[in-house]
Design a protein around this motif. Sequence first.
Motif, short mmCIF file in Angstrom:
data_model
loop_
_atom_site.label_atom_id
_atom_site.label_comp_id
_atom_site.label_asym_id
_atom_site.label_seq_id
_atom_site.Cartn_x
_atom_site.Cartn_y
_atom_site.Cartn_z
N ALA A 296 21.12 0.89 -18.84
CA ALA A 296 20.92 -0.38 -19.55
C ALA A 296 22.00 -1.39 -19.15
O ALA A 296 21.74 -2.59 -19.07
N VAL A 297 23.20 -0.90 -18.88
CA VAL A 297 24.26 -1.79 -18.43
C VAL A 297 23.88 -2.40 -17.07
O VAL A 297 24.02 -3.60 -16.86
N THR A 298 23.35 -1.58 -16.20
CA THR A 298 22.90 -2.07 -14.90
C THR A 298 21.79 -3.10 -15.09
O THR A 298 21.80 -4.16 -14.45
N LEU A 299 20.84 -2.77 -15.97
CA LEU A 299 19.74 -3.70 -16.23
C LEU A 299 20.26 -5.05 -16.72
O LEU A 299 19.79 -6.11 -16.31
N THR A 300 21.26 -4.99 -17.58
CA THR A 300 21.81 -6.23 -18.14
C THR A 300 22.40 -7.10 -17.03
O THR A 300 22.16 -8.32 -16.99
N LEU A 301 23.15 -6.47 -16.15
CA LEU A 301 23.76 -7.22 -15.05
C LEU A 301 22.67 -7.84 -14.18
O LEU A 301 22.75 -9.00 -13.77
N PHE A 302 21.63 -7.04 -13.95
CA PHE A 302 20.52 -7.52 -13.13
C PHE A 302 19.84 -8.72 -13.80
O PHE A 302 19.58 -9.74 -13.17
N LEU A 303 19.58 -8.60 -15.10
CA LEU A 303 18.91 -9.69 -15.82
C LEU A 303 19.77 -10.95 -15.79
O LEU A 303 19.27 -12.06 -15.60
N PHE A 304 21.06 -10.77 -15.98
CA PHE A 304 21.97 -11.91 -15.97
C PHE A 304 21.92 -12.61 -14.61
O PHE A 304 21.79 -13.83 -14.52
N TYR A 305 21.95 -11.81 -13.57
CA TYR A 305 21.91 -12.35 -12.21
C TYR A 305 20.60 -13.10 -11.99
O TYR A 305 20.57 -14.24 -11.55
N ARG A 306 19.49 -12.46 -12.42
CA ARG A 306 18.17 -13.07 -12.20
C ARG A 306 18.02 -14.35 -13.01
O ARG A 306 17.37 -15.29 -12.56
N THR A 307 18.59 -14.38 -14.18
CA THR A 307 18.44 -15.58 -15.02
C THR A 307 18.99 -16.81 -14.29
O THR A 307 18.37 -17.87 -14.29
N TRP A 308 20.11 -16.64 -13.66
CA TRP A 308 20.73 -17.80 -13.02
C TRP A 308 20.27 -18.00 -11.59
O TRP A 308 20.40 -19.08 -11.03
N ARG A 309 19.73 -16.94 -10.96
CA ARG A 309 19.28 -17.08 -9.59
C ARG A 309 17.77 -17.14 -9.48
O ARG A 309 17.22 -17.07 -8.39
N LEU A 310 17.10 -17.25 -10.63
CA LEU A 310 15.64 -17.31 -10.62
C LEU A 310 15.20 -18.52 -9.81
O LEU A 310 15.73 -19.62 -9.97
N GLN A 311 14.17 -18.31 -8.95
CA GLN A 311 13.69 -19.46 -8.18
C GLN A 311 13.09 -20.49 -9.12
O GLN A 311 12.37 -20.14 -10.04
N SER A 312 13.39 -21.72 -8.81
CA SER A 312 12.90 -22.79 -9.69
C SER A 312 11.39 -22.79 -9.76
O SER A 312 10.81 -23.21 -10.77
N SER A 313 10.73 -22.29 -8.70
CA SER A 313 9.26 -22.31 -8.69
C SER A 313 8.72 -21.49 -9.87
O SER A 313 7.69 -21.84 -10.45
N MET A 314 9.43 -20.43 -10.25
CA MET A 314 8.95 -19.61 -11.35
C MET A 314 9.09 -20.32 -12.68
O MET A 314 8.42 -20.00 -13.65
#
Length: 648
Positions: A615-633
């Motif tokens: 879950a800690v890994t998932l959290t880091l991943f989600l955090f990363y994706r939140t800010w690096r999410l492509q604007s198209s999405m």
Amino acid sequence: MPSWRAARRRMLRLAAGLLAACLLAVMLGRYGPPGTRGSAPRRRPFALEPAPGAQPNNLFWFVQVTDVHISKFHSPTRAPDFERFCRETIPVIQPALTLATGDLTDAKTKNTLGSDQFEEEWQTYQTALKRSKVMEQTKWIDIKGNHDTFNIPHLKSVKNYYRKYSGWQKDGSFHYIHSTPFGNYSFICVDATLNPGPKRPYNFFGILNADQMQELSLLAAESHNSNHTIWFGHYPTSSIISASPGIRMAMSSATAYLCGHFHTVGGLLPVLHTRHHHGTLELELGDWKDNRKYRVLSFDHDLFSFVDVTFDEWPVVLITNPKPYLYSSSAHEPLQRILHSTHIRILAFSPSHINSVEVSIDGVNLGNAVQVSAHLYVLKWNPQNYSLGFHQIEVIVQDISGRNTTQVHTFAMEENLSLKFGLFASWLLLTDHYIWVRTLFILTVLIQILLLIFFRYRRTPTLKQPLGKAVRISFSLHVLSKIDLFYYSFLLLTLYTVLGPWFIGEIIDGHIGACFSFGVFVDGHFFEGSITFLIALAQMLFFNLPLMAYTCWCLFLRCQGHCFSSHLRQVRQCWVVPIHFCMSLLFLWQVYSCYFLLMTYGTMSFFFSPLRTWAVTLTLFLFYRTWRLQSSMLRTFILEMKNYQTSK
Ligand SMILES: *[C@@H]1O[C@H](CO)[C@@H](O)[C@H](O)[C@H]1NC(C)=O
């Protein structure tokens, strides 16, 4: 519109008020009167004779001590003090029997996170008993607590040091009868410790299955002819999961249930006493571990009294007649004997000679009580003078070393007066905590899942003026729920918290098990969930839900066109810093719980822990994706936000 809104607000307030009132009513109904005196029907009519007089007869006393926690790593004075208690205190008090109600040893590792049985601790305990010769002074009955059963694969294991080093040495519940010329007194031990014994913290609650309850009911039946029955165990009844008819029902014929385990909540609730509906007193005793508490109890002409005292504080004073009204039970005791008694009776103990035992009632000095045996002091009185209402008795005992102790309590001889136990103590001792914790956990899970599903399948509304808090929140929930990655991640995280194994590892050394929210499997045994629900609830409230809220907030900033570095510069600092700070703390707590797992259950559980390390890994991943999410999405949401900003 505003009037409708005001009306709605008023309705909400009214509903909240009603809810609060209901809760209060339930609390008072459960924990308030008639809890002061037992309401159960009497077992038999009580004889008025014998009534307390000047003779030192029809009287015996005993001692309880609990949560000794002998440790090889911590508090070097704990064990020597305990030995001194056995060698010096017990011979002064000379109790007929002594009950040590569990957690004889600490069984925690040096860093206090892990748990294991250490033979050295048990040897220290046994040495204290042997060197002090305490077992020649008193009937010594010591039972196991949850700490004494950490990491024990089965009762026959060599790790079950209780069998080798304790005084009593017999596992399981039992019935001991103390026989005297004036009657029989039953002592029934409730052994709710788990077998096999998982490591901490998964045996914080005790369990009694149907067979064990059956056995206890038989013991209760056996004790029916005794003058009094005392039940004792390690766990308070609120931390025991018991099969039908329930542990409190099983002990309803008991005068009192003596236990430990809560350590008076670290001293926050120094008096953890209450009464069950059937009149049985439940008396938790503070620990030896940090507070050096012990308790002296007596039956004087079948009237039950006790006093909780601290080691090395002398004189110890116990007023046995008249006894305190709060602790009287007309269902269990011949209370009318107080009114027929001829003498006030006081037990006083001190290593030095006792100088004076001064008695006053309602502030009026009645004189000095005289010694009629080694420890009993009596003073003639006329109880008829106090037959109405409440009265206060005060006894000051002084020894020749100049030490003195004052005992004060309220007594009464009328039947229908009311005195109450502390509301919070009653709540702590009378609530089956695993039930409300479980309910609350399921509620928070439902709320989160319903939120996710609701916002996923609802059309995103167009943003309109004014952009209030509610609109922002709902907009961000729309964003989160409509992006697959986040929707499925949060759904999975929460469903997994409920259903999945949190970790797989050596729940007992050499025995693999799995831990779920609803219980713990180990070695072919299943232990129903209790503390697990509390951990699960904490996980929901302090991680799953805050993480979702935090992600919503970040996504909202993304829709406003921010990236990680720009939002740090442009958004108002008074919000940004605390939000990130709080989330980091909660995240650190999650990281710490991985470390805790590593320390308590070893390497395997650290890696096989979907709810911790993964879950800690998932959290880091989600955090990363939140800010690096492509604007198209986020396109539709960003457009929506732009439209709103230009229309403004
Ligand atoms: C104990 O019970 C017996 C039998 O009911 C009774 O005769 C005796 O007086 C009781 N003892 C005391 C101290 O009341």
